[in-house]
Design an enzyme around this catalytic site. Sequence first.
Site, PDB file in Angstrom:
ATOM      1  N   TYR A 198      46.733  39.404  50.582  1.00 47.25           N
ATOM      2  CA  TYR A 198      45.624  38.442  50.540  1.00 47.25           C
ATOM      3  C   TYR A 198      46.198  37.028  50.319  1.00 47.25           C
ATOM      4  CZ  TYR A 198      41.411  36.341  48.379  1.00 47.25           C
ATOM      5  OH  TYR A 198      40.351  35.541  48.052  1.00 47.25           O
ATOM      6  N   ARG A 230      33.811  36.791  24.078  1.00 49.35           N
ATOM      7  CA  ARG A 230      34.939  36.823  25.006  1.00 49.35           C
ATOM      8  C   ARG A 230      35.695  38.147  24.970  1.00 49.35           C
ATOM      9  NH1 ARG A 230      38.587  32.458  23.183  1.00 49.35           N
ATOM     10  NH2 ARG A 230      39.623  34.174  22.163  1.00 49.35           N
ATOM     11  N   ASP A 254      46.269  46.458  45.097  1.00 50.74           N
ATOM     12  CA  ASP A 254      44.968  45.827  45.340  1.00 50.74           C
ATOM     13  C   ASP A 254      44.165  46.812  46.196  1.00 50.74           C
ATOM     14  OD1 ASP A 254      42.804  44.397  46.481  1.00 50.74           O
ATOM     15  OD2 ASP A 254      43.878  42.497  46.378  1.00 50.74           O
ATOM     16  N   LYS A 312      33.511  42.215  46.434  1.00 53.18           N
ATOM     17  CA  LYS A 312      33.281  42.755  47.766  1.00 53.18           C
ATOM     18  C   LYS A 312      32.283  43.916  47.694  1.00 53.18           C
ATOM     19  CE  LYS A 312      36.137  39.575  48.889  1.00 53.18           C
ATOM     20  NZ  LYS A 312      37.570  39.651  48.823  1.00 53.18           N
TER      21      LYS A 312
END
Length: 389
Positions: A104, A51, A176, A201
Amino acid sequence: MKDDTLLTHAGLDPEANYGIVNPPVYHASTILFPTLADWMAYSQTRIRYGRSGTPTSFALEDAFMALEGGTGALSTPSGLSAITTVLLACLKAGDHLLMTDSAYGPTRRLCETMLKRFGVETEYYDPVIGGGIAALTRPNTAVVYVESPGSQTFEVQDLPAIAAAAHDAGATVVADNTWGAGYYCKPLGLGADIVLQAGTKYIVGHADTNIGLVAWKDSDAHGAIRKEYEHLGMCAGPDDIYLALRGLRTMGVRLQRHHENGLRIARWLAGRPEVARVMHPGLEGDPGHALWKRDFTGACGLFGFMLHTADQTVLAAMLDGLHLYGMGASWGGYESLLIPTWPNKSRSATHWEDKGQTMRIHVGLEDPDDLIADLEAGFERLGKAGTMP
Ligand SMILES: *Cc1c(COP(=O)(O)O)cnc(C)c1O
């Protein structure tokens, strides 16, 4: 080094791995320590538990850090988890968050639910407010959040002016940068303190993985984000990290094609009688064109347009018969997408003039002639459906 060189080489270390070009995909939770002394130094060891990162995740993070011009980076399981991690790291109960009204959708929902529950007050601002944001800052304003161009409506924000006002008020600026992809825009160089992307994306680029990436400029952000990341137990899966790393290597050439195809189709749409307006900052007449020219070096394949009609039956006649454009969430893959959007459902500080249907198009890597022919046939169906009794 220039971006295309960075995208090709950053994060690679073939010598550490038998000369193999790409890093291995380490699947790890437990990592063994050979001696008690090594085990006692666990917390100072970089590679200690799955992790906490592996050479696979470090390769992606190093490459992203280089691309965005940061001093550190982290990867998370999705774009949204990158946003959540950063906002939780930078905000506490009693703080004031200034959020762009064109953010968003899920970012907005995060503000209205989880952050609100934890005592953070979100105030939405007009995305084109520029330096005028100074009038909205308060002594407890901790974060000013930008997303440029805005989701669905594509307003370009004056990041340097917003960042200057935010810094005067002692706030952290978070950007962003999914649309600019770190290739066409460098928010850390324009005043942002922290930059994040839905790597889902363009970095991934093939519509097959969710991943988030965060990079930052200074060491304060490093400590806060890393701590929050550990508390949240954020870690992206190794195969997803590998797909992101693989996508990153070709992102430059893909984006150049998205830029060309997107602008060509934006210009074509602007000339159509069915279209009321096109929201693409690369078009000379776009309200954000001057800022885009100043702060961006290109455009990705995502933009908006508005049809004169908002009749859903007529719209269905157009969309249902398209061959090359899919209807679905997300964007940034190699393939084209076209969906209707309703910006007014997710804004409160500004009003979007929506006499017709607002649309969001993602122009993929197909031949633009074929993409135009498919749209042209769609407009023919739309016209016919509109004149039916
Ligand atoms: C898609 C998207 C996100 C979220 O990414 P996921 O991987 O879907 O969680 C965040 N910001 C923007 C601008 C996006 O388009």
